[in-house]
Design an enzyme around this catalytic site. Sequence first.
Site, PDB file in Angstrom:
ATOM      1  N   HIS A  51      -3.354   8.395  16.155  1.00 24.16           N
ATOM      2  CA  HIS A  51      -4.799   8.643  16.010  1.00 24.16           C
ATOM      3  C   HIS A  51      -5.310   9.560  17.131  1.00 24.16           C
ATOM      4  O   HIS A  51      -6.075  10.495  16.898  1.00 24.16           O
ATOM      5  CB  HIS A  51      -5.567   7.315  16.111  1.00 24.16           C
ATOM      6  CG  HIS A  51      -5.521   6.456  14.876  1.00 24.16           C
ATOM      7  ND1 HIS A  51      -5.921   6.921  13.641  1.00 24.16           N
ATOM      8  CD2 HIS A  51      -5.166   5.152  14.697  1.00 24.16           C
ATOM      9  CE1 HIS A  51      -5.798   5.930  12.744  1.00 24.16           C
ATOM     10  NE2 HIS A  51      -5.338   4.852  13.364  1.00 24.16           N
ATOM     11  N   GLU A  75      -5.554   7.690   9.329  1.00 29.42           N
ATOM     12  CA  GLU A  75      -4.483   6.693   9.255  1.00 29.42           C
ATOM     13  C   GLU A  75      -3.141   7.362   8.953  1.00 29.42           C
ATOM     14  O   GLU A  75      -2.096   6.866   9.388  1.00 29.42           O
ATOM     15  CB  GLU A  75      -4.834   5.644   8.195  1.00 29.42           C
ATOM     16  CG  GLU A  75      -4.005   4.378   8.261  1.00 29.42           C
ATOM     17  CD  GLU A  75      -4.291   3.501   9.485  1.00 29.42           C
ATOM     18  OE1 GLU A  75      -5.271   3.771  10.215  1.00 29.42           O
ATOM     19  OE2 GLU A  75      -3.513   2.552   9.712  1.00 29.42           O
ATOM     20  N   HIS A  98       1.180   3.853  17.333  1.00 33.50           N
ATOM     21  CA  HIS A  98       0.219   3.999  16.232  1.00 33.50           C
ATOM     22  C   HIS A  98      -1.086   4.630  16.733  1.00 33.50           C
ATOM     23  O   HIS A  98      -1.550   5.636  16.188  1.00 33.50           O
ATOM     24  CB  HIS A  98      -0.049   2.608  15.638  1.00 33.50           C
ATOM     25  CG  HIS A  98      -0.993   2.595  14.484  1.00 33.50           C
ATOM     26  ND1 HIS A  98      -0.579   2.600  13.168  1.00 33.50           N
ATOM     27  CD2 HIS A  98      -2.341   2.597  14.429  1.00 33.50           C
ATOM     28  CE1 HIS A  98      -1.627   2.602  12.367  1.00 33.50           C
ATOM     29  NE2 HIS A  98      -2.723   2.589  13.114  1.00 33.50           N
ATOM     30  N   GLU A  99      -1.648   4.052  17.784  1.00 29.99           N
ATOM     31  CA  GLU A  99      -2.925   4.563  18.287  1.00 29.99           C
ATOM     32  C   GLU A  99      -2.773   5.965  18.885  1.00 29.99           C
ATOM     33  O   GLU A  99      -3.701   6.760  18.859  1.00 29.99           O
ATOM     34  CB  GLU A  99      -3.529   3.603  19.318  1.00 29.99           C
ATOM     35  CG  GLU A  99      -3.763   2.173  18.823  1.00 29.99           C
ATOM     36  CD  GLU A  99      -4.599   2.056  17.560  1.00 29.99           C
ATOM     37  OE1 GLU A  99      -5.367   2.988  17.246  1.00 29.99           O
ATOM     38  OE2 GLU A  99      -4.473   1.038  16.851  1.00 29.99           O
TER      39      GLU A  99
END
Lengths: 498, 498
Positions: free
Chosen positions: A271, A297, A267-268
């Site tokens: 980003h 997001e 997930h990160e």
Amino acid sequence: MTSAHSASAYEELRALFTRLARFDHLSAIAGWDMQTMMPPGGSQARSAALAELSVLKHQILTAPQTATLLDRAQQESLGDIDRANLLEMRRQYDNAVLVPTSLVEAKSLAGARCEHAWRTQRPANDWDGFSKNLREVVKLTREEAQIRAQAAGVSRYDALLNLYEPGMCSRELDRIFGDLKTWLPDLLQKVVSKQAKEPCQLPHGPFDLEKQRQLGLSVMKLLGFNFEAGRVDVSVHPFCGGVPEDVRITTRYNENEFLTALLGIVHETGHARYEQNLPREWLGQPVALARSTAIHESQSLLFEMQLARGSDFLKILRPLVTAQFGEQAALEESNFIRLNQRVKPGFIRVDADEVSYPAHVMLRYEIEQALVEGEIEVDDIPVLWNEKMHRYLGLDTVGNYRNGCMQDIHWTDGAFGYFPTYTLGAMYAAQLFQHVRNALPNLSADIAKGDLSALFHWLQHNIWQHGSRYPTETLITCATGEALNPRYFRQHLKNRYL
Amino acid sequence: MTSAHSASAYEELRALFTRLARFDHLSAIAGWDMQTMMPPGGSQARSAALAELSVLKHQILTAPQTATLLDRAQQESLGDIDRANLLEMRRQYDNAVLVPTSLVEAKSLAGARCEHAWRTQRPANDWDGFSKNLREVVKLTREEAQIRAQAAGVSRYDALLNLYEPGMCSRELDRIFGDLKTWLPDLLQKVVSKQAKEPCQLPHGPFDLEKQRQLGLSVMKLLGFNFEAGRVDVSVHPFCGGVPEDVRITTRYNENEFLTALLGIVHETGHARYEQNLPREWLGQPVALARSTAIHESQSLLFEMQLARGSDFLKILRPLVTAQFGEQAALEESNFIRLNQRVKPGFIRVDADEVSYPAHVMLRYEIEQALVEGEIEVDDIPVLWNEKMHRYLGLDTVGNYRNGCMQDIHWTDGAFGYFPTYTLGAMYAAQLFQHVRNALPNLSADIAKGDLSALFHWLQHNIWQHGSRYPTETLITCATGEALNPRYFRQHLKNRYL
């Protein structure tokens, strides 16, 4: 570091925003350090130092000269990107100048106090202590919202929402969440019943933390994270911070369970890749910043939910996992896929699967909107929370503040208007990924081979490289041929889970 | 963050210096991160951000209003500590206001360029490339020295020396080093011959890095490092950074040899304890800063050389070492002590034993003094270096720039006037420790029991808690009954090594 006299107003603004970006850089790194490295004794001095820098940045940005320069630059002949940059400068200035420095400071200090006390109040389930601090945060937030609403001619809540998601409004959110409410609870129930018939084994630990770290690094590498310009560390709450030239992501490891940390890293990394691929020749200028929190997001969720929890990717992730931890029944392919696609309504938003996640967001959206608009008070939160948890997820939270309305840090910090961007991000992610699938017919086969280059090239070309050059709607329309359309999200959930 | 109108000039100055301390905090943490955590790609943006903050701090400190406030505060009725604080404020202002921001910035950028290129030029032994950048650093340093010398009515070199060691002058240094030269080379030779007859075994590695880290932590604990307000990490060049509320020390580990890292940690812990015990009620004010670089170094050397390399301490250090690495012949008590007291002249200052160390410092002092005063040029350095290495240490460095005049970072960074403080620190350490021995008759027995509390209490009472309240000479006279007296250092070396 001062501009020549002959410089155009726009050139002077560029120099001013470069200076601000340098101070932002220091805030970002000192903030990252605070969450990852700092011993507890440094907390007070660090908060004071960061607040001092915030005040300075606010003063520099809102100096009377900035308004004059913005007006003069408006008359100058500028290229397209410079024009977009000027627009973003104006937006930053307009957002900042409305609120007096004293309110910025008071809100920052009240937020820091509330968040600091929350760290011990949450484990103690101490709603009375917490709500006292929160009332002060809400009071100052309403003051700010009132000033912004008046200036923009919108509702108080919309004025705050626009700080995170320029161009979005609660009418649109009401439409989106109104639609969600009609089908999501039903879908959720169906998925849960379906999965109840598909038993899923949990992997047996312990899972050595250093091996988890190595696994995380190998996945980041696969996902194209640039280690020359970033790193991964540990923090209580995973985040992506730092600056585009030096992106800092974090996760948290648990010896009994490795998937949360691993998918958190994915997930990160989503980003991070957005940040690392923002237009480099414009770095330090507002136009080079990420478009919005929802678009940000959308990148992390595209990586985590669309890509990494899909069967194609899970098949290439599996051998990386077994290379560290060896084979076991729970890590066999079909079970490994089920593990990563399990749906289970729970109390905690950050641990939620992608089907129940929007329910958490709706709940918070409805409560925070009423709170900012003054329709409810802080003391009304627990009852409302419980009602909505019953309705959306079938869970009871009476007296359970710790895993109810005290679980998050957003309100604590005064970030009202942020929550909806999570679900908007999920919807943008679904829309983008469906469009990538259409644009790249070999995508599924490529992913199964571990070749993600075409996907990344597409994202780089359509999203990352544009920074804030276009409004969100233009960005998404250019990328996918239409504005935000929640049907892709619904379709994605149906395809994957039913 | 602004002062009330009714505040006294002194109160306004306090607020101003608190603000500057907050910015210093951010510089310190971002600087620490740069050496320990930052990936290489962040280098350029970080340098720019730190330079921007330096310029800001210089502008705030040297604003015309500061001079007015200093003059007005001079007339106000102040307590003793406030008076000392005002004196330090004045000293900071006077030092800063002399040099135009443009020169501060040019020197900082030339230093950063020289240091950055040095990282590859040193391994390549590239004196031609290096000297080109160094000439620019020297040129700007001479400009700065000239301005400072004129204002203070002292020599150019003394003007720079005073930035690090207020109250010290080259006349005093010439006396000290002149005396050293009469006995040190002879002492060194005697020690080397003596030790040649005492064979010393080297420990066999490898020494697991995690075990080395654990060993370091246990020694820091023994030495009273406050882990609630600091941490230890890895960097290429060990240092003590951060802020008193959050002290960051570093070391570097080598799998083949553990003593360098370990004693390095002891050294930096000496610095750290001074920082962690500066007067807390005055933190953020100039009076709460460490007195000077020599006094700082006296604390690290008191820990490393006086305490930790003494036989009493080595006897309690040994079991901590064998607890990690097990027993082996080289770690038996008598050999372990010999290992830590070995004297061996070598090329590299930072690896030098305490007997040959002052020779390295003398050499640099003589060269940098002549360089700043304009008596020699950068191109003269290698020949002079070789001559002095022959005379003081009996070593040849012709053509060996890498391990000769290119080994250090101080000149690269424009820190001329810093080197002498190392040897002053060694002398202060010897004087302080002899006085502690006299004041605490049970010290040797206490150390052998691992009880260092009386020693730390003495340092806390006599040095740490005073910050910059007194001039160096007063501080040392109050603590030891006399001003700097190099005979204690000579006596220490004779006692330990002959």
